[in-house]
Design an enzyme around this catalytic site. Structure first.
Site, PDB file in Angstrom:
ATOM      1  N   GLY A  67      39.186   6.607 -13.524  1.00 15.93           N
ATOM      2  CA  GLY A  67      40.410   7.135 -14.101  1.00 15.93           C
ATOM      3  C   GLY A  67      41.651   6.696 -13.365  1.00 15.93           C
ATOM      4  O   GLY A  67      41.780   5.548 -12.936  1.00 15.93           O
ATOM      5  N   VAL A  68      42.592   7.628 -13.219  1.00 17.47           N
ATOM      6  CA  VAL A  68      43.867   7.308 -12.587  1.00 17.47           C
ATOM      7  C   VAL A  68      43.672   6.868 -11.139  1.00 17.47           C
ATOM      8  O   VAL A  68      44.372   5.990 -10.640  1.00 17.47           O
ATOM      9  CB  VAL A  68      44.864   8.491 -12.697  1.00 17.47           C
ATOM     10  N   ASP A  69      42.711   7.453 -10.445  1.00 14.15           N
ATOM     11  CA  ASP A  69      42.434   7.096  -9.051  1.00 14.15           C
ATOM     12  C   ASP A  69      42.067   5.616  -8.942  1.00 14.15           C
ATOM     13  O   ASP A  69      42.631   4.876  -8.131  1.00 14.15           O
ATOM     14  CB  ASP A  69      41.308   7.986  -8.522  1.00 14.15           C
ATOM     15  N   GLY A 114      40.907  15.070 -16.595  1.00 11.39           N
ATOM     16  CA  GLY A 114      40.028  13.987 -17.028  1.00 11.39           C
ATOM     17  C   GLY A 114      38.582  14.333 -16.755  1.00 11.39           C
ATOM     18  O   GLY A 114      38.053  15.327 -17.251  1.00 11.39           O
ATOM     19  N   TYR A 125      37.194  15.685 -14.354  1.00 17.88           N
ATOM     20  CA  TYR A 125      36.947  16.993 -13.737  1.00 17.88           C
ATOM     21  C   TYR A 125      36.890  18.119 -14.761  1.00 17.88           C
ATOM     22  O   TYR A 125      36.577  19.252 -14.429  1.00 17.88           O
ATOM     23  CB  TYR A 125      37.989  17.294 -12.661  1.00 17.88           C
TER      24      TYR A 125
END
Length: 170
Positions: A31-33, A124, A126
């Site tokens: 995802g964003v990470d 997301g 999580y």
């Protein structure tokens, strides 16, 4: 304080800091990470590895935040925070999610930043319900004792942007 909702890739924003919805290791993920790590370059991973562990494999416990330079990003800084995994809402998830926003804003305040962009933390993989996550985000930022002049809620898609706009009452 100006609160703004945009649909964009957070890695492209020219703000003082972007917030990374990270995992506890801070060593990248999905995802964003993962997108932030890819866009920032290998120096970001090295900077994250250099942060001290609070427990084996944990550089940032849930609800806390850590700071690194932005390296290859337009943003000068990355504020890494770890949101809660959704377990139905009765396991302290709202308080932990709010703590992410407060801790991130506290780091922004320490640096004297003028602009910060947040992704949809925990909404997301999580599993935090997107509408509830947006409500916690907006309420926490509005109620914070300090926030930079510009706060961006960056949505990667129209649905999440709608949740932020609803939470803002727009």
């Amino acid at each position: 304080m100006a609160l703004e909702v945009i649909e964009a890739d957070i890695t492209t924003l020219a703000v003082d800091a972007i917030v990374n919805a990270a995992n506890e290791s801070l060593l990248g993920g999905g995802g964003v990470d993962g997108a932030i790590h890819r866009a920032a370059g290998t120096e970001l991973l090295a900077a994250c590895r250099a942060l001290p562990e609070t427990l084996p494999g944990v550089r940032c416990p849930t609800g806390e935040a850590r700071l690194t330079p932005g390296f290859g990003l337009p943003a000068r800084w990355v504020i890494h925070t770890v949101g809660p995994v959704w377990h139905g809402g009765a396991s302290g998830e709202p308080a932990l999610l709010a703590a992410c926003y407060r801790a991130s804003l506290a780091l922004a305040h320490e640096l004297g930043l003028d602009s910060v962009a947040f992704p949809a933390i925990s909404a997301g993989v999580y599993g935090y319900p997107a509408s509830l996550a947006a409500q916690v985000a907006v309420r926490t930022v509005r109620d914070a004792p300090w926030a930079p002049p510009q706060v961006v809620f960056c949505a990667f898609g129209q649905a999440m942007a709608g949740h932020y706009r609803d939470a803002l009452g727009a």
